[in-house]
Scaffold this motif. Structure first.
Motif, PDB file in Angstrom:
ATOM      1  N   GLY A  72      18.591  12.031  -5.981  1.00  0.00           N
ATOM      2  CA  GLY A  72      17.763  13.017  -6.660  1.00  0.00           C
ATOM      3  C   GLY A  72      16.539  12.421  -7.312  1.00  0.00           C
ATOM      4  N   VAL A  73      16.491  11.070  -7.387  1.00  0.00           N
ATOM      5  CA  VAL A  73      15.375  10.371  -8.021  1.00  0.00           C
ATOM      6  C   VAL A  73      14.946   9.218  -7.110  1.00  0.00           C
ATOM      7  CG1 VAL A  73      14.584   9.070 -10.030  1.00  0.00           C
ATOM      8  CG2 VAL A  73      16.240  10.918 -10.326  1.00  0.00           C
ATOM      9  N   GLU A  74      13.643   9.054  -6.985  1.00  0.00           N
ATOM     10  CA  GLU A  74      13.117   7.919  -6.227  1.00  0.00           C
ATOM     11  C   GLU A  74      12.140   7.150  -7.105  1.00  0.00           C
ATOM     12  OE1 GLU A  74      10.997   6.756  -1.961  1.00  0.00           O
ATOM     13  OE2 GLU A  74      11.959   8.713  -2.262  1.00  0.00           O
ATOM     14  N   LEU A  75      12.330   5.838  -7.173  1.00  0.00           N
ATOM     15  CA  LEU A  75      11.449   4.958  -7.949  1.00  0.00           C
ATOM     16  C   LEU A  75      10.718   4.025  -6.986  1.00  0.00           C
ATOM     17  CD1 LEU A  75      13.698   3.884 -10.975  1.00  0.00           C
ATOM     18  CD2 LEU A  75      11.942   5.659 -10.906  1.00  0.00           C
ATOM     19  N   THR A  76       9.394   3.965  -7.150  1.00  0.00           N
ATOM     20  CA  THR A  76       8.565   3.129  -6.282  1.00  0.00           C
ATOM     21  C   THR A  76       7.560   2.383  -7.133  1.00  0.00           C
ATOM     22  OG1 THR A  76       8.711   4.815  -4.544  1.00  0.00           O
ATOM     23  CG2 THR A  76       7.036   3.117  -4.271  1.00  0.00           C
ATOM     24  N   GLU A  77       7.423   1.099  -6.888  1.00  0.00           N
ATOM     25  CA  GLU A  77       6.349   0.346  -7.541  1.00  0.00           C
ATOM     26  C   GLU A  77       5.102   0.442  -6.667  1.00  0.00           C
ATOM     27  OE1 GLU A  77       5.021  -4.126  -8.994  1.00  0.00           O
ATOM     28  OE2 GLU A  77       6.796  -3.871  -7.752  1.00  0.00           O
ATOM     29  N   ILE A  78       3.983   0.877  -7.261  1.00  0.00           N
ATOM     30  CA  ILE A  78       2.708   0.928  -6.552  1.00  0.00           C
ATOM     31  C   ILE A  78       1.972  -0.369  -6.859  1.00  0.00           C
ATOM     32  CG2 ILE A  78       0.612   2.255  -6.143  1.00  0.00           C
ATOM     33  CD1 ILE A  78       3.234   3.720  -5.506  1.00  0.00           C
ATOM     34  N   ARG A  79       1.789  -1.190  -5.839  1.00  0.00           N
ATOM     35  CA  ARG A  79       1.195  -2.514  -6.042  1.00  0.00           C
ATOM     36  C   ARG A  79      -0.284  -2.533  -5.660  1.00  0.00           C
ATOM     37  NH1 ARG A  79       5.886  -6.801  -4.015  1.00  0.00           N
ATOM     38  NH2 ARG A  79       7.625  -5.843  -5.136  1.00  0.00           N
ATOM     39  N   ASN A  80      -0.937  -3.620  -6.013  1.00  0.00           N
ATOM     40  CA  ASN A  80      -2.345  -3.843  -5.664  1.00  0.00           C
ATOM     41  C   ASN A  80      -3.241  -2.712  -6.156  1.00  0.00           C
ATOM     42  OD1 ASN A  80      -1.629  -6.237  -4.233  1.00  0.00           O
ATOM     43  ND2 ASN A  80      -1.018  -4.972  -2.489  1.00  0.00           N
ATOM     44  N   ILE A  81      -3.006  -2.280  -7.375  1.00  0.00           N
ATOM     45  CA  ILE A  81      -3.761  -1.165  -7.932  1.00  0.00           C
ATOM     46  C   ILE A  81      -5.040  -1.651  -8.612  1.00  0.00           C
ATOM     47  CG2 ILE A  81      -1.660   0.184  -8.312  1.00  0.00           C
ATOM     48  CD1 ILE A  81      -1.964  -0.497 -11.330  1.00  0.00           C
ATOM     49  N   LEU A  82      -5.950  -0.711  -8.819  1.00  0.00           N
ATOM     50  CA  LEU A  82      -7.085  -0.935  -9.697  1.00  0.00           C
ATOM     51  C   LEU A  82      -6.934   0.037 -10.849  1.00  0.00           C
ATOM     52  CD1 LEU A  82      -9.907  -2.351 -10.093  1.00  0.00           C
ATOM     53  CD2 LEU A  82     -10.887  -0.258  -9.151  1.00  0.00           C
ATOM     54  N   LEU A  83      -6.927  -0.468 -12.073  1.00  0.00           N
ATOM     55  CA  LEU A  83      -6.763   0.367 -13.258  1.00  0.00           C
ATOM     56  C   LEU A  83      -7.759  -0.112 -14.316  1.00  0.00           C
ATOM     57  CD1 LEU A  83      -4.893   2.703 -14.260  1.00  0.00           C
ATOM     58  CD2 LEU A  83      -3.587   0.956 -15.459  1.00  0.00           C
ATOM     59  N   VAL A  84      -8.718   0.729 -14.632  1.00  0.00           N
ATOM     60  CA  VAL A  84      -9.790   0.351 -15.545  1.00  0.00           C
ATOM     61  C   VAL A  84      -9.875   1.342 -16.690  1.00  0.00           C
ATOM     62  CG1 VAL A  84     -12.244  -0.181 -15.774  1.00  0.00           C
ATOM     63  CG2 VAL A  84     -11.089  -0.587 -13.595  1.00  0.00           C
ATOM     64  N   GLY A 132      21.693   9.987  -8.483  1.00  0.00           N
ATOM     65  CA  GLY A 132      21.442   9.271  -7.232  1.00  0.00           C
ATOM     66  C   GLY A 132      20.044   8.709  -7.251  1.00  0.00           C
ATOM     67  N   LEU A 133      19.905   7.430  -6.956  1.00  0.00           N
ATOM     68  CA  LEU A 133      18.626   6.734  -7.065  1.00  0.00           C
ATOM     69  C   LEU A 133      18.294   5.992  -5.779  1.00  0.00           C
ATOM     70  CD1 LEU A 133      16.221   5.408  -8.592  1.00  0.00           C
ATOM     71  CD2 LEU A 133      17.833   3.654  -9.370  1.00  0.00           C
ATOM     72  N   ARG A 134      17.066   6.190  -5.329  1.00  0.00           N
ATOM     73  CA  ARG A 134      16.525   5.363  -4.239  1.00  0.00           C
ATOM     74  C   ARG A 134      15.352   4.573  -4.814  1.00  0.00           C
ATOM     75  NH1 ARG A 134      15.525   8.882  -0.549  1.00  0.00           N
ATOM     76  NH2 ARG A 134      17.197   8.385   0.906  1.00  0.00           N
ATOM     77  N   SER A 135      15.387   3.255  -4.671  1.00  0.00           N
ATOM     78  CA  SER A 135      14.312   2.421  -5.177  1.00  0.00           C
ATOM     79  C   SER A 135      13.628   1.712  -4.020  1.00  0.00           C
ATOM     80  CB  SER A 135      14.845   1.399  -6.188  1.00  0.00           C
ATOM     81  OG  SER A 135      15.834   0.574  -5.584  1.00  0.00           O
TER      82      SER A 135
END
Length: 203
Positions: A28-40, A199-202
């Motif tokens: 029911g939950v999915e966790l994803t790391e978003i890499r190589n970001i630009l955050l200013v 339930g978790l999908r990572s």
């Protein structure tokens, strides 16, 4: 002096182990790391808020939100982060974009590149709001925190930025959490533990 070689690595390299965990056959939950970001972080200088908004519109095709919220432009999201200030988030860390931002806002706004200082965790799924209710003091009901909503709040006594983007397939909600890199490991574990009963999908 010896030569030093620095290798970029994820702050979640130990905590985030891809897989399916917890209860149920359909996570029911999915966790994803978003890499190589630009955050200013863009902070308009005194008396220049209107000028900064016009520069943003010219650069991204949209004006930054003047109140808590997030808007989508040309490959970026502009996220309110305080009076006369906002975050520029691009899911792909384009360094040429950073140069264009620096040139465009010169003398109008102060900039702080948070790309390496923040970790972006995306949480989605039909039960994402229920999981987050365990660790965030926000009302995530669709009528209160709809697509485009944003807030600066705390997670386990640590400041974070959160904003909601367009729903995923099946109309399931999608939230982005920008957390400080130094706290990312422990905060991810809080989020993951809160999600297990659904339930978790990572990944």
């Amino acid at each position: 002096m010896g030569d030093f070689s620095w290798t970029s690595q994820s702050p979640l390299q130990k905590a985030l182990v891809p897989g399916v965990y917890g209860a149920g056959s359909v996570p029911g939950v999915e966790l994803t790391e978003i890499r190589n970001i630009l955050l200013v972080q863009v902070m308009a200088r005194r008396g220049n808020a209107a000028a900064a908004a016009q520069i943003a519109k010219k650069l991204f095709g949209i004006e930054p939100p003047s109140r808590p919220g997030a808007v989508l432009g040309k490959g970026v999201a502009l996220v309110w982060s305080g009076p006369d200030q906002f975050l520029v988030f691009a899911p792909q860390g384009d360094r040429s974009l950073m140069e264009r931002i620096a040139d465009a806002f010169a003398g109008i706004a102060s900039l702080s590149d948070q790309s390496d200082g923040r970790c972006l965790i995306r949480i989605s799924g039909a039960r994402a709001a229920q999981a987050m209710a365990k660790f965030l003091s926000l009302d995530l009901d669709d009528g209160v925190f709809p697509v485009g909503a944003a807030a600066t709040t705390s997670l386990d006594h640590t400041a974070i930025n959160i904003w909601r983007e367009a729903n995923a397939a099946g109309e399931t909600p999608v939230y982005n959490l920008a957390v400080f890199t130094s706290f990312a490991d422990s905060l991810y574990r809080v989020i993951a533990d809160s999600s297990l009963e659904y339930g978790l999908r990572s990944s």
